[in-house]
Design an enzyme around this catalytic site. Sequence first.
Site, PDB file in Angstrom:
ATOM      1  N   SER A 169       0.940  -1.131   0.121  1.00 28.41           N
ATOM      2  CA  SER A 169      -0.069   0.011   0.040  1.00 28.41           C
ATOM      3  C   SER A 169       0.874   1.271  -0.133  1.00 28.41           C
ATOM      4  O   SER A 169       1.654   1.456  -0.941  1.00 28.41           O
ATOM      5  CB  SER A 169      -0.971  -0.220   1.137  1.00 28.41           C
ATOM      6  OG  SER A 169      -2.000   0.992   1.027  1.00 28.41           O
ATOM      7  N   MET A 170       0.859   2.314   0.938  1.00 29.50           N
ATOM      8  CA  MET A 170       1.902   3.176   0.997  1.00 29.50           C
ATOM      9  C   MET A 170       3.184   2.792   1.178  1.00 29.50           C
ATOM     10  O   MET A 170       4.122   3.733   0.683  1.00 29.50           O
ATOM     11  CB  MET A 170       1.242   4.136   2.300  1.00 29.50           C
ATOM     12  CG  MET A 170       0.353   5.180   1.863  1.00 29.50           C
ATOM     13  SD  MET A 170       0.242   6.620   3.201  1.00 29.50           S
ATOM     14  CE  MET A 170      -1.153   7.123   3.003  1.00 29.50           C
ATOM     15  N   TRP A 194      -0.128   2.074  -3.050  1.00 24.22           N
ATOM     16  CA  TRP A 194      -0.801   3.483  -3.282  1.00 24.22           C
ATOM     17  C   TRP A 194       0.263   4.678  -3.097  1.00 24.22           C
ATOM     18  O   TRP A 194       1.086   4.848  -2.585  1.00 24.22           O
ATOM     19  CB  TRP A 194      -1.515   3.732  -1.902  1.00 24.22           C
ATOM     20  CG  TRP A 194      -2.541   4.840  -1.728  1.00 24.22           C
ATOM     21  CD1 TRP A 194      -3.849   4.701  -1.930  1.00 24.22           C
ATOM     22  CD2 TRP A 194      -2.281   6.346  -1.248  1.00 24.22           C
ATOM     23  NE1 TRP A 194      -4.327   6.147  -1.869  1.00 24.22           N
ATOM     24  CE2 TRP A 194      -3.494   7.092  -1.243  1.00 24.22           C
ATOM     25  CE3 TRP A 194      -0.975   6.778  -0.824  1.00 24.22           C
ATOM     26  CZ2 TRP A 194      -3.426   8.325  -1.015  1.00 24.22           C
ATOM     27  CZ3 TRP A 194      -0.926   8.192  -0.618  1.00 24.22           C
ATOM     28  CH2 TRP A 194      -2.375   8.788  -0.649  1.00 24.22           C
ATOM     29  N   ASP A 215      -9.609  -3.939  -5.103  1.00 27.45           N
ATOM     30  CA  ASP A 215      -9.134  -3.173  -4.265  1.00 27.45           C
ATOM     31  C   ASP A 215      -9.835  -1.789  -4.260  1.00 27.45           C
ATOM     32  O   ASP A 215     -10.018  -1.313  -5.273  1.00 27.45           O
ATOM     33  CB  ASP A 215      -7.737  -2.856  -4.722  1.00 27.45           C
ATOM     34  CG  ASP A 215      -6.773  -1.986  -3.359  1.00 27.45           C
ATOM     35  OD1 ASP A 215      -7.428  -1.194  -2.717  1.00 27.45           O
ATOM     36  OD2 ASP A 215      -5.537  -2.082  -3.550  1.00 27.45           O
ATOM     37  N   HIS A 247      -7.422  -5.119  -1.081  1.00 30.54           N
ATOM     38  CA  HIS A 247      -6.282  -4.396  -0.708  1.00 30.54           C
ATOM     39  C   HIS A 247      -5.525  -5.022   0.468  1.00 30.54           C
ATOM     40  O   HIS A 247      -4.265  -4.832   0.457  1.00 30.54           O
ATOM     41  CB  HIS A 247      -6.687  -2.957  -0.199  1.00 30.54           C
ATOM     42  CG  HIS A 247      -5.480  -2.178  -0.016  1.00 30.54           C
ATOM     43  ND1 HIS A 247      -4.749  -1.648  -0.965  1.00 30.54           N
ATOM     44  CD2 HIS A 247      -5.134  -1.661   1.180  1.00 30.54           C
ATOM     45  CE1 HIS A 247      -4.181  -0.737  -0.312  1.00 30.54           C
ATOM     46  NE2 HIS A 247      -3.987  -0.657   0.720  1.00 30.54           N
TER      47      HIS A 247
HETATM   48  C1  856 Z   1      -3.092  -1.084   5.328  1.00 31.98           C
HETATM   49  C2  856 Z   1      -2.935   3.885   1.904  1.00 31.98           C
HETATM   50  C3  856 Z   1      -6.620   8.355   1.197  1.00 31.98           C
HETATM   51  O1  856 Z   1      -5.836   7.148   1.237  1.00 31.98           O
HETATM   52  C4  856 Z   1      -6.276   6.162   1.825  1.00 31.98           C
HETATM   53  O2  856 Z   1      -7.310   6.050   2.404  1.00 31.98           O
HETATM   54  C5  856 Z   1      -5.204   5.243   2.337  1.00 31.98           C
HETATM   55  C6  856 Z   1      -5.781   4.139   3.284  1.00 31.98           C
HETATM   56  C7  856 Z   1      -4.866   2.960   3.259  1.00 31.98           C
HETATM   57  C8  856 Z   1      -3.620   2.930   2.776  1.00 31.98           C
HETATM   58  C9  856 Z   1      -2.559   1.682   3.192  1.00 31.98           C
HETATM   59  O3  856 Z   1      -1.516   1.855   3.368  1.00 31.98           O
HETATM   60  O4  856 Z   1      -3.242   0.824   3.656  1.00 31.98           O
HETATM   61  C10 856 Z   1      -2.502  -0.261   4.083  1.00 31.98           C
HETATM   62  O5  856 Z   1      -2.997  -0.165   6.252  1.00 31.98           O
HETATM   63  C11 856 Z   1      -4.022   4.959   1.709  1.00 31.98           C
END
Ligand code: 856
Length: 300
Positions: A169-170, A194, A215, A247
């Site tokens: 994700s991030m 992300w 996702d 996701h």
């Molecule tokens: C699990 C990345 C606007 O961005 C978001 O809402 C968001 C939410 C979660 C994540 C992420 O890294 O999830 C990984 O914690 C962006």
Amino acid sequence: MQLHPHTSRRGTGRLAGLTAALAAVVGLSTLTGPGAHAADNPYERGPAPTESSIEALRGPYAVSQTSVSRLSATGFGGGTIYYPTTTADGTFGAVAISPGYTALESSISWLGPRLASQGFVVFTIDTNTTLDQPGSRGDQLLAALDYLTQRSSVRNRVDSSRLGVMGHSMGGGGSLEAAKTRPSLQAAIPLTPWNLDKTWPELRTPTLIFGADGDSIAPVSSHAEPFYTNLPSSLDRAYLELNNATHFTPNSSDTTIAKYSVSWLKRFIDNDTRYEQFLCPLPRPSLTIEESRGNCPHTS
Ligand code: 856
């Protein structure tokens, strides 16, 4: 027309064949000695892979682990290093792995023993804070690799010239940031990544991006797919979209993620072309793969 088996195309054919035969007979045994590993690739580790060996819950190497406390870490939040127990196989390539937003190392820890048992040193990390953004996560992945190769207790087991990054994700967005910052990285694997930055023309690191068809947090249409499309077309790159996935699919043991991640790390961190067969031709859509894209054959 079919050439007769004993007909050579060129006048030198018979002599060339004899020279090759002599080299095969005397070359390996007298020049390198019996039992010497005369592999063309000095980074090759472990036995020849099979479909089942890359899908297995554990690979051929027994794995040890050591924890890195948050206080001893600089530039990241500590973590756990998983590494092949043996010292008989020389050094290994290494990969640092970041969790996602609000998440801890535990959310990606399954990858530690899974990848290390195939012959990599794997550093699953915590970030400074769970709210750090992708750019910061990229910097932290690089700080973790620097710790691993320069200060960790296993530093002498790691080949500091053969490093990679992964993240969820991030953290996957962070793995793209890390590769952008440090082009010497040999492999990047963002998992359902992300990032607000959609364009990655600067990357020189072979990159395998995993998306998930279901996702809704980092929809592939606005994250994984544009990231892939906006990598250089000349790069060794691939996109695998997991079928029936979300996701959070990368947060637990997943054979599809493991088998293609092992293949990508072996192919590009170890230069091990024995794994090319699992990457090219691209896997066809199946019960586990919704879609695949990439350049084949690989060029680096
Ligand atoms: C699990 C990345 C606007 O961005 C978001 O809402 C968001 C939410 C979660 C994540 C992420 O890294 O999830 C990984 O914690 C962006």
